[in-house]
Design a protein around this motif. Structure first.
Motif, PDB file in Angstrom:
ATOM      1  N   ARG A   1       0.825  -1.216   0.000  1.00  7.42           N
ATOM      2  CA  ARG A   1       0.000   0.000   0.000  1.00  7.42           C
ATOM      3  C   ARG A   1       0.860   1.267   0.000  1.00  7.42           C
ATOM      4  O   ARG A   1       1.969   1.261   0.565  1.00  7.42           O
TER       5      ARG A   1
ATOM      6  N   ASN B   1       4.336  -4.208   9.945  1.00  4.95           N
ATOM      7  CA  ASN B   1       2.994  -3.834   9.508  1.00  4.95           C
ATOM      8  C   ASN B   1       2.136  -5.071   9.741  1.00  4.95           C
ATOM      9  O   ASN B   1       1.842  -5.828   8.826  1.00  4.95           O
ATOM     10  N   PRO B   2       1.755  -5.296  10.997  1.00  3.55           N
ATOM     11  CA  PRO B   2       1.055  -6.554  11.331  1.00  3.55           C
ATOM     12  C   PRO B   2      -0.431  -6.452  10.978  1.00  3.55           C
ATOM     13  O   PRO B   2      -0.902  -5.381  10.590  1.00  3.55           O
TER      14      PRO B   2
ATOM     15  N   TYR C   1      -4.061  -5.560  11.529  1.00  2.70           N
ATOM     16  CA  TYR C   1      -4.613  -4.614  12.506  1.00  2.70           C
ATOM     17  C   TYR C   1      -6.057  -4.208  12.256  1.00  2.70           C
ATOM     18  O   TYR C   1      -6.602  -3.376  12.979  1.00  2.70           O
TER      19      TYR C   1
ATOM     20  N   LEU D   1      -4.587  -9.405   7.491  1.00 10.04           N
ATOM     21  CA  LEU D   1      -5.392  -8.190   7.695  1.00 10.04           C
ATOM     22  C   LEU D   1      -6.054  -8.083   9.058  1.00 10.04           C
ATOM     23  O   LEU D   1      -6.022  -7.029   9.692  1.00 10.04           O
TER      24      LEU D   1
HETATM   25  N1  GLN Z   1      -3.826  -0.994   5.313  1.00 12.06           N
HETATM   26  C1  GLN Z   1      -4.360  -2.284   5.023  1.00 12.06           C
HETATM   27  C2  GLN Z   1      -5.792  -2.152   4.511  1.00 12.06           C
HETATM   28  O1  GLN Z   1      -6.337  -1.109   4.583  1.00 12.06           O
HETATM   29  C3  GLN Z   1      -4.299  -3.177   6.254  1.00 12.06           C
HETATM   30  C4  GLN Z   1      -2.945  -3.660   6.493  1.00 12.06           C
HETATM   31  C5  GLN Z   1      -2.821  -4.433   7.770  1.00 12.06           C
HETATM   32  O2  GLN Z   1      -3.769  -4.948   8.371  1.00 12.06           O
HETATM   33  N2  GLN Z   1      -1.629  -4.508   8.219  1.00 12.06           N
HETATM   34  O3  GLN Z   1      -6.355  -3.050   3.975  1.00 12.06           O
END
Ligand code: GLN
Length: 289
Positions: free
Chosen positions: A95, A190-191, A193, A215
């Motif tokens: 991303r 970047n786990p 979250y 995710l």
């Molecule tokens: N930013 C990602 C999303 O919006 C999520 C990434 C994550 O969970 N580390 O889908």
């Protein structure tokens, strides 16, 4: 069929879902990837045609795009921080927010003066985009990357080769790891979250195609990975070592509090290009214990 004519139909069919601009950019991306042709080639040769076989391929890609399968998975590749990465359903598509995190690390990491390498660990590496980009852009690094998924690690390994960097990949479930074998100067993660309760905000193309393992976290313990990684950092981050996280935009303050309670200092919360709380840097000091 003439490519120009197919182009009109392709864009028309996708415009409803994606808008004209995106539909057009998908068309030229595929033209480049599958035929090594650019916009200018088409403009200069308006009579170029697709064979029946080529049209079948285009039709199947179009169908998949109409099903909202991300173009990056259909082409099997994407770009991140100016580098090429292979992607597939086993890894998240890198991303732009994560590019911002990488940019922060590149500008703020403290390269040792004594000629030693900067030892970096990326936890939950997925496609390897963070680890590989850091290895490519910071001089004198020794980069390690962990993931629980064997398939993700196989992809990351290929990406390290494509980008001509050395990264040591390790398969590990971080939630079941008490201590790591080495000390690191930088730990980044970047786990997963996104909370289950946020599922309704997640777009269909993400929800139906990207790995949920990378995710989602349970609503009751959304910071589980942050607590675990911070605890590991207390043991495996060198004195004044830096911890960088990508975070859930709604949990900025909670994540800062967690790090404060765990005695990290110089904690900085930053927003991404969209104005959402998205990343944190913290410094580890044994003195604060
Ligand atoms: N930013 C990602 C999303 O919006 C999520 C990434 C994550 O969970 N580390 O889908």
């Amino acid at each position: 069929m003439k490519i120009k004519q197919y182009r009109t139909e392709f864009i028309q069919k996708l415009s409803l879902l994606n808008g004209y601009g995106e539909a057009e950019s998908f068309f030229y991306l595929i033209l480049q990837e599958k035929h090594q042709l650019k916009r200018i080639d088409l403009a200069l040769n308006p009579d170029l045609t697709f064979s029946d076989k080529e049209m079948q391929l285009w039709d199947s890609i179009l169908e998949n795009l109409q099903q909202e399968i991300p173009i990056q998975y259909l082409l099997g590749k994407t770009s991140f921080y100016g580098l090429n990465f292979q992607v597939n359903a086993a890894v998240l598509i890198p991303r732009p927010e994560t590019e911002e995190l990488v940019e922060w690390i590149i500008s703020d990491c403290v390269v040792p003066q004594n000629g030693k390498n900067l030892r970096i660990l990326d936890i939950g590496t997925g496609s390897g985009c963070i680890a590989i980009t850091l290895a490519k852009n910071i001089r004198n690094t020794q980069v390690f990357a962990i993931d629980i998924s064997e398939k993700a690690l196989a992809t990351a390994q290929k990406n390290a080769i494509i980008n001509d960097v050395n990264v040591t990949f390790i398969q590990k479930n971080i939630l079941e790891t008490e201590e790591l074998d080495l000390q690191f100067d930088v730990i980044v993660s970047n786990p997963p979250y996104v909370r289950e309760l946020e599922k309704k905000e997640i777009k269909k193309n993400v929800l139906d195609n990207e790995p949920h393992l990378a995710l989602f976290v349970e609503d009751e313990d959304a910071l589980i990975f942050y607590r675990k990684i911070a605890a590991l950092a207390q043991k495996n981050l060198s004195q004044e070592g830096q911890l960088f996280f990508e975070i859930n935009q709604y949990l900025g303050n909670e994540t800062v509090d967690l790090l404060k309670k765990m005695n990290f200092k110089d904690i900085e919360l930053r927003k991404d290009i969209y104005g959402n709380d998205r990343m944190i840097k913290a410094v580890f000091s044994k003195k604060s214990f």
